[in-house]
Design a protein around this motif. Structure first.
Motif, mmCIF file in Angstrom:
data_model
loop_
_atom_site.group_PDB
_atom_site.id
_atom_site.type_symbol
_atom_site.label_atom_id
_atom_site.label_comp_id
_atom_site.label_asym_id
_atom_site.label_seq_id
_atom_site.Cartn_x
_atom_site.Cartn_y
_atom_site.Cartn_z
ATOM 1 N N TRP A 116 0.828 -1.203 0.000
ATOM 2 C CA TRP A 116 0.000 0.000 0.000
ATOM 3 C C TRP A 116 0.865 1.257 0.000
ATOM 4 N N LEU A 117 1.918 1.250 0.832
ATOM 5 C CA LEU A 117 2.760 2.424 0.987
ATOM 6 C C LEU A 117 3.477 2.783 -0.314
ATOM 7 N N LEU A 118 4.105 1.794 -0.933
ATOM 8 C CA LEU A 118 4.918 2.063 -2.117
ATOM 9 C C LEU A 118 4.095 2.245 -3.380
ATOM 10 N N VAL A 119 2.936 1.607 -3.464
ATOM 11 C CA VAL A 119 2.090 1.806 -4.646
ATOM 12 C C VAL A 119 1.645 3.261 -4.717
ATOM 13 N N GLY A 120 1.151 3.793 -3.610
ATOM 14 C CA GLY A 120 0.734 5.188 -3.595
ATOM 15 C C GLY A 120 1.897 6.140 -3.832
ATOM 16 N N PHE A 121 3.053 5.825 -3.259
ATOM 17 C CA PHE A 121 4.257 6.632 -3.459
ATOM 18 C C PHE A 121 4.658 6.623 -4.930
ATOM 19 N N GLY A 122 4.506 5.465 -5.569
ATOM 20 C CA GLY A 122 4.834 5.347 -6.987
ATOM 21 C C GLY A 122 3.846 6.057 -7.889
ATOM 22 N N GLN A 123 2.600 6.174 -7.449
ATOM 23 C CA GLN A 123 1.581 6.867 -8.230
ATOM 24 C C GLN A 123 1.730 8.382 -8.155
ATOM 25 N N GLN A 124 2.274 8.869 -7.042
ATOM 26 C CA GLN A 124 2.314 10.312 -6.828
ATOM 27 C C GLN A 124 3.697 10.939 -6.973
ATOM 28 N N THR A 125 4.740 10.247 -6.565
ATOM 29 C CA THR A 125 6.070 10.867 -6.506
ATOM 30 C C THR A 125 7.123 10.113 -7.300
ATOM 31 N N CYS A 126 7.335 8.845 -6.959
ATOM 32 C CA CYS A 126 8.384 8.057 -7.620
ATOM 33 C C CYS A 126 7.815 7.431 -8.897
ATOM 34 N N LEU A 127 7.512 8.281 -9.854
ATOM 35 C CA LEU A 127 6.845 7.859 -11.091
ATOM 36 C C LEU A 127 7.765 6.994 -11.953
ATOM 37 N N PRO A 128 7.177 6.166 -12.827
ATOM 38 C CA PRO A 128 7.995 5.313 -13.706
ATOM 39 C C PRO A 128 8.927 6.135 -14.607
ATOM 40 N N VAL A 129 8.391 7.224 -15.156
ATOM 41 C CA VAL A 129 9.164 8.117 -16.016
ATOM 42 C C VAL A 129 9.146 9.516 -15.383
ATOM 43 N N ASN A 130 10.280 10.159 -15.380
ATOM 44 C CA ASN A 130 10.414 11.488 -14.786
ATOM 45 C C ASN A 130 9.921 11.543 -13.332
ATOM 46 N N PRO A 131 10.525 10.748 -12.462
ATOM 47 C CA PRO A 131 10.128 10.795 -11.045
ATOM 48 C C PRO A 131 10.345 12.194 -10.472
ATOM 49 N N ARG A 132 9.494 12.557 -9.527
ATOM 50 C CA ARG A 132 9.536 13.907 -8.956
ATOM 51 C C ARG A 132 10.515 13.954 -7.785
ATOM 52 N N CYS A 133 11.787 13.786 -8.114
ATOM 53 C CA CYS A 133 12.826 13.723 -7.087
ATOM 54 C C CYS A 133 12.917 15.010 -6.285
ATOM 55 N N SER A 134 12.651 16.149 -6.914
ATOM 56 C CA SER A 134 12.751 17.427 -6.210
ATOM 57 C C SER A 134 11.693 17.564 -5.128
ATOM 58 N N GLN A 135 10.600 16.780 -5.243
ATOM 59 C CA GLN A 135 9.532 16.822 -4.243
ATOM 60 C C GLN A 135 9.661 15.701 -3.210
ATOM 61 N N CYS A 136 10.665 14.850 -3.380
ATOM 62 C CA CYS A 136 10.805 13.673 -2.525
ATOM 63 C C CYS A 136 11.666 13.985 -1.310
ATOM 64 N N LEU A 137 11.190 13.597 -0.144
ATOM 65 C CA LEU A 137 11.922 13.815 1.095
ATOM 66 C C LEU A 137 13.184 12.960 1.172
ATOM 67 N N ASN A 138 13.267 11.958 0.295
ATOM 68 C CA ASN A 138 14.423 11.052 0.306
ATOM 69 C C ASN A 138 15.503 11.435 -0.697
ATOM 70 N N GLN A 139 15.378 12.587 -1.315
ATOM 71 C CA GLN A 139 16.296 12.916 -2.412
ATOM 72 C C GLN A 139 17.763 12.911 -1.979
ATOM 73 N N ASP A 140 18.051 13.215 -0.697
ATOM 74 C CA ASP A 140 19.445 13.240 -0.253
ATOM 75 C C ASP A 140 19.974 11.860 0.120
ATOM 76 N N ILE A 141 19.092 10.877 0.312
ATOM 77 C CA ILE A 141 19.559 9.520 0.691
ATOM 78 C C ILE A 141 19.031 8.449 -0.271
ATOM 79 N N CYS A 142 18.573 8.848 -1.428
ATOM 80 C CA CYS A 142 18.111 7.887 -2.437
ATOM 81 C C CYS A 142 19.228 7.634 -3.445
ATOM 82 N N PRO A 143 19.682 6.397 -3.617
ATOM 83 C CA PRO A 143 20.762 6.095 -4.544
ATOM 84 C C PRO A 143 20.451 6.481 -5.997
ATOM 85 N N ALA A 144 19.163 6.544 -6.341
ATOM 86 C CA ALA A 144 18.786 6.824 -7.731
ATOM 87 C C ALA A 144 18.459 8.295 -7.971
ATOM 88 N N ALA A 145 18.397 9.093 -6.951
ATOM 89 C CA ALA A 145 17.939 10.471 -7.100
ATOM 90 C C ALA A 145 18.792 11.285 -8.079
#
Length: 282
Positions: A250-279
């Protein structure tokens, strides 16, 4: 996991081996009556019938990443929250009918947006969605009702086949094990684990869809990159605490629908941008 070393070989009966005790056969003289005492160092767990515990691998920063994702999902306003499978069945129907509706909504949801699945389920329920009503419905009518879900023609076939099996083998109910659920036409592992959770209130494993597969690979929550959702499920279940298995889908599906999109993820809006290996890659 490598097994521990085999236990020390036990010596035979006192006085040598079996051959030396045979009548008329001279025993082999010993070189020395006194044997040197040899100290044997066991690794923890070895020699006592208990396998050694291997250090459990954990991803770097995963707990902080998880807490930040929870914060981003605090409003519960993603499509999965409002129109996910857990919202598609008639909660006032008999338990057996509810479970059937859960399974049907899962079958429809494959490669289909939650909005489309929800609308199709509503149309089906308006006609009285039960095992018997679907069996009495012709394929053309069923297809018109569920359109435009992804691969709707195949799903018409799978729904009719699965419904017939449920009627004949399970008395109109759905199976209560993952092993039986995945034997049904059109039902995969992700659907089976979600059906166990939603329909039977039993956590049998982590339900990994494309969102969970994509995000956990981006966060490096798997030791090695995985190509398929089922590989990801096995990798996650190897280290993720079991009390988180229900929440993670549930947690990651919603996160994937709103922020961590398949294409052009919204990294600038993500609270994990400083600790995400893919950011930095996006």
């Amino acid at each position: 996991m490598c097994a521990g070393r085999a236990g020390l070989r036990r010596l035979g009966p006192a006085g040598g081996n079996a051959a030396s005790q045979t009548h008329g056969t001279p025993s082999i003289p010993r070189r020395s009556r006194r044997r040197k005492s040899i100290a044997i160092a066991y690794e923890p767990g070895q020699g006592d019938g208990v396998e050694p515990q291997r250090p459990r691998w954990e991803p770097r920063d995963w707990q902080e990443q998880l807490e930040r994702i929870r914060e981003m999902r605090r409003n519960r306003d993603a499509p999965v929250d409002e129109m996910g499978v857990q919202k598609c069945y008639d909660s006032s129907a008999p338990p057996q009918v509810m479970r059937y509706q859960v399974l049907l909504s899962l079958m429809l949801s494959s490669q289909t947006k939650d909005q489309v699945t929800s609308a199709a389920m509503l149309r089906l329920r308006q006609r009285g969605l039960t095992v018997d009503s679907v069996l009495q419905m012709d394929d053309a009518t069923l297809g018109q009702i569920i359109y435009p879900v992804g691969f709707w023609r195949n799903k018409v076939k799978y729904i009719k086949q699965t419904t017939a099996i449920l009627k004949q083998k399970y008395g109109g109910d759905i199976p209560s094990t993952v092993e039986e659920l995945v034997q049904l036409p059109g039902v995969g592992p992700k659907m089976a684990h979600l059906a166990m959770d939603i329909a039977w209130d039993s956590v049998s494993g982590i339900a990994v869809d494309t969102h969970v597969h994509r995000i956990t690979n981006r966060l490096k929550w798997v030791q090695k990159e995985t190509k398929y959702p089922e590989e990801t499920r096995v990798a996650l279940e190897d280290w993720l605490p079991r009390d988180l298995w229900r929440e993670i889908n549930w947690l990651l599906v919603g996160f994937g629908q709103q922020t961590c999109l398949p294409v052009n993820p919204r990294c600038s809006q993500c609270l994990n941008q400083d600790i995400c290996p893919a950011a930095k890659k996006h």
